[in-house]
Design an enzyme around this catalytic site. Structure first.
Site, PDB file in Angstrom:
ATOM      1  N   SER A 179      41.025  24.352  45.943  1.00 29.23           N
ATOM      2  CA  SER A 179      41.161  25.111  47.178  1.00 29.23           C
ATOM      3  C   SER A 179      42.580  25.010  47.712  1.00 29.23           C
ATOM      4  O   SER A 179      43.533  25.335  47.010  1.00 29.23           O
ATOM      5  CB  SER A 179      40.123  24.604  48.184  1.00 29.23           C
ATOM      6  OG  SER A 179      39.952  25.512  49.236  1.00 29.23           O
ATOM      7  N   GLU A 274      33.137  33.991  44.530  1.00 32.33           N
ATOM      8  CA  GLU A 274      34.016  33.498  45.586  1.00 32.33           C
ATOM      9  C   GLU A 274      34.862  34.589  46.220  1.00 32.33           C
ATOM     10  O   GLU A 274      35.375  35.465  45.523  1.00 32.33           O
ATOM     11  CB  GLU A 274      34.977  32.453  45.020  1.00 32.33           C
ATOM     12  CG  GLU A 274      34.333  31.171  44.587  1.00 32.33           C
ATOM     13  CD  GLU A 274      35.372  30.090  44.374  1.00 32.33           C
ATOM     14  OE1 GLU A 274      36.214  29.879  45.264  1.00 32.33           O
ATOM     15  OE2 GLU A 274      35.341  29.459  43.307  1.00 32.33           O
ATOM     16  N   HIS A 304      32.358  28.409  45.847  1.00 27.60           N
ATOM     17  CA  HIS A 304      33.612  27.698  46.027  1.00 27.60           C
ATOM     18  C   HIS A 304      33.527  26.236  45.592  1.00 27.60           C
ATOM     19  O   HIS A 304      32.646  25.495  46.028  1.00 27.60           O
ATOM     20  CB  HIS A 304      34.015  27.784  47.500  1.00 27.60           C
ATOM     21  CG  HIS A 304      35.405  27.339  47.779  1.00 27.60           C
ATOM     22  ND1 HIS A 304      36.508  27.916  47.195  1.00 27.60           N
ATOM     23  CD2 HIS A 304      35.893  26.361  48.604  1.00 27.60           C
ATOM     24  CE1 HIS A 304      37.604  27.338  47.644  1.00 27.60           C
ATOM     25  NE2 HIS A 304      37.255  26.381  48.484  1.00 27.60           N
TER      26      HIS A 304
END
Length: 332
Positions: A179, A274, A304
């Site tokens: 991320s 995602e 995610h």
């Protein structure tokens, strides 16, 4: 090179689909509510952070036999906080030692720059390191809203250079991140090039962020993609608690890579459901256009950073296994 991983089928496993259905009902509404509240009163996010972090830690277990050694040091012009994560019997109970010649993972966790820590990601880091046969240093960087851009990135750069100061050569270091940690990893590569610092030998990115303004993610959500975990509009507010009024085109926001850079071989894994899938595709493209070697895996029916949840989706275990094999490859 792009690779579509379509095992065990285009729809993903039954467990993955069930998990997605549950978190869609639970996570997205909670994120929207917390996002609205935190926008009005940022201290609400600070107050909610410990509970969110405890919940994530609980569902991402740490394997037995994992040894944790805290690091609280000062290096250069700032701090280095984080933890060593390694198996007790690999280094004789000690932290990873460069004299052994073994590679070490430098892990940069995700968070939207406002939540999570080395503790929340300890389970994922431990599983990745165990399968790769490596120890790992997981860095804790400063988070918003208490701290603003680019302080978290400065901490990630400092942590890597601290590893070099411990005696590790760049060829002994592999980077992994998820991320927002993926964005910080790119920022680190650009800083290494700028300052003439040795680059790592390989990199693995899970659901990486490329565009901290979240324009790519919002556009993908508006096109009809519904991430089971992330509400893109709410997440934009979280990111701004760190990025503030930073120029979206600043080279440390939208990181630029160029053909004169030495870039590590890179594996990118992203869930096909995602809203950050286009961010992963952008990173894949940017690396390859700069002359680097990148492999993009899009995992059907995954959300995610699905690699964090081995109890809920079998794809998580397979993805971590592939990432570990990539990091341990003798080709880099």
């Amino acid at each position: 090179m792009s690779l579509l991983n379509d095992s065990p089928g285009a729809r993903g496993s039954l467990r993955a689909r069930a998990f997605n259905g549950y978190v869609t009902l639970a996570s997205r509404p909670m994120m929207a509510v917390l996002g609205r509240g935190a926008t009005v009163a940022p201290t609400l996010l600070t107050a909610a952070r410990p509970g969110v972090n405890r919940g994530l830690s609980a569902i991402s277990p740490v394997p037995r036999g994992t040894r944790i050694t805290q690091v609280r040091e000062f290096s250069g012009d700032g701090r280095v906080y984080g933890e060593w994560v390694h198996e007790h019997d690999v280094y004789g109970g000690r932290v990873p030692d460069p004299s052994t010649g073994r590679k070490v993972i430098y892990y940069i966790h995700g968070s939207g720059y406002v939540i999570c820590s080395s503790r929340t990601h300890r389970g994922l880091v431990a599983r990745l390191g165990r399968r790769a046969g490596m120890g790992a240093f997981s860095v804790d960087y400063r988070l918003g809203p208490e701290y603003r851009w680019p302080l978290g990135g400065d901490d990630a750069i400092r942590g890597y250079r601290w590893l070099l100061d411990q005696g590790f050569d760049g060829s002994q270091i592999v980077i992994a991140g998820d991320s927002a940690g993926g964005h910080l990893a790119l920022d680190l590569l650009a800083a290494n090039h700028r300052d003439g610092v040795a680059q790592p030998s390989a990199m693995v990115l899970f659901s990486p962020l490329y565009d901290p303004s979240f324009q790519l993610a919002c556009a993908l959500e508006e096109s009809g993609v519904k991430d089971p975990i992330i509400n893109a509009r709410a997440a934009t507010g979280f990111l701004r608690m760190y990025t503030g009024d930073a120029d979206p085109d600043h080279p440390r926001m939208r990181v630029r890579l160029s053909p004169d850079m030495t870039l590590p071989r890179t594996l990118i894994q992203v869930g096909a459901r995602e809203v950050m899938a286009d961010d992963a595709r952008a990173i894949d493209r940017v690396i390859r256009e700069a002359g680097g070697e990148a492999t993009l895996q899009e995992w059907p029916a995954q959300g995610h950073v699905f690699q964090m949840f081995p109890y809920f989706t079998p794809e998580s275990r397979r993805a971590v296994h592939e990432a570990a094999a990539f990091l341990a490859s003798p080709d880099h």
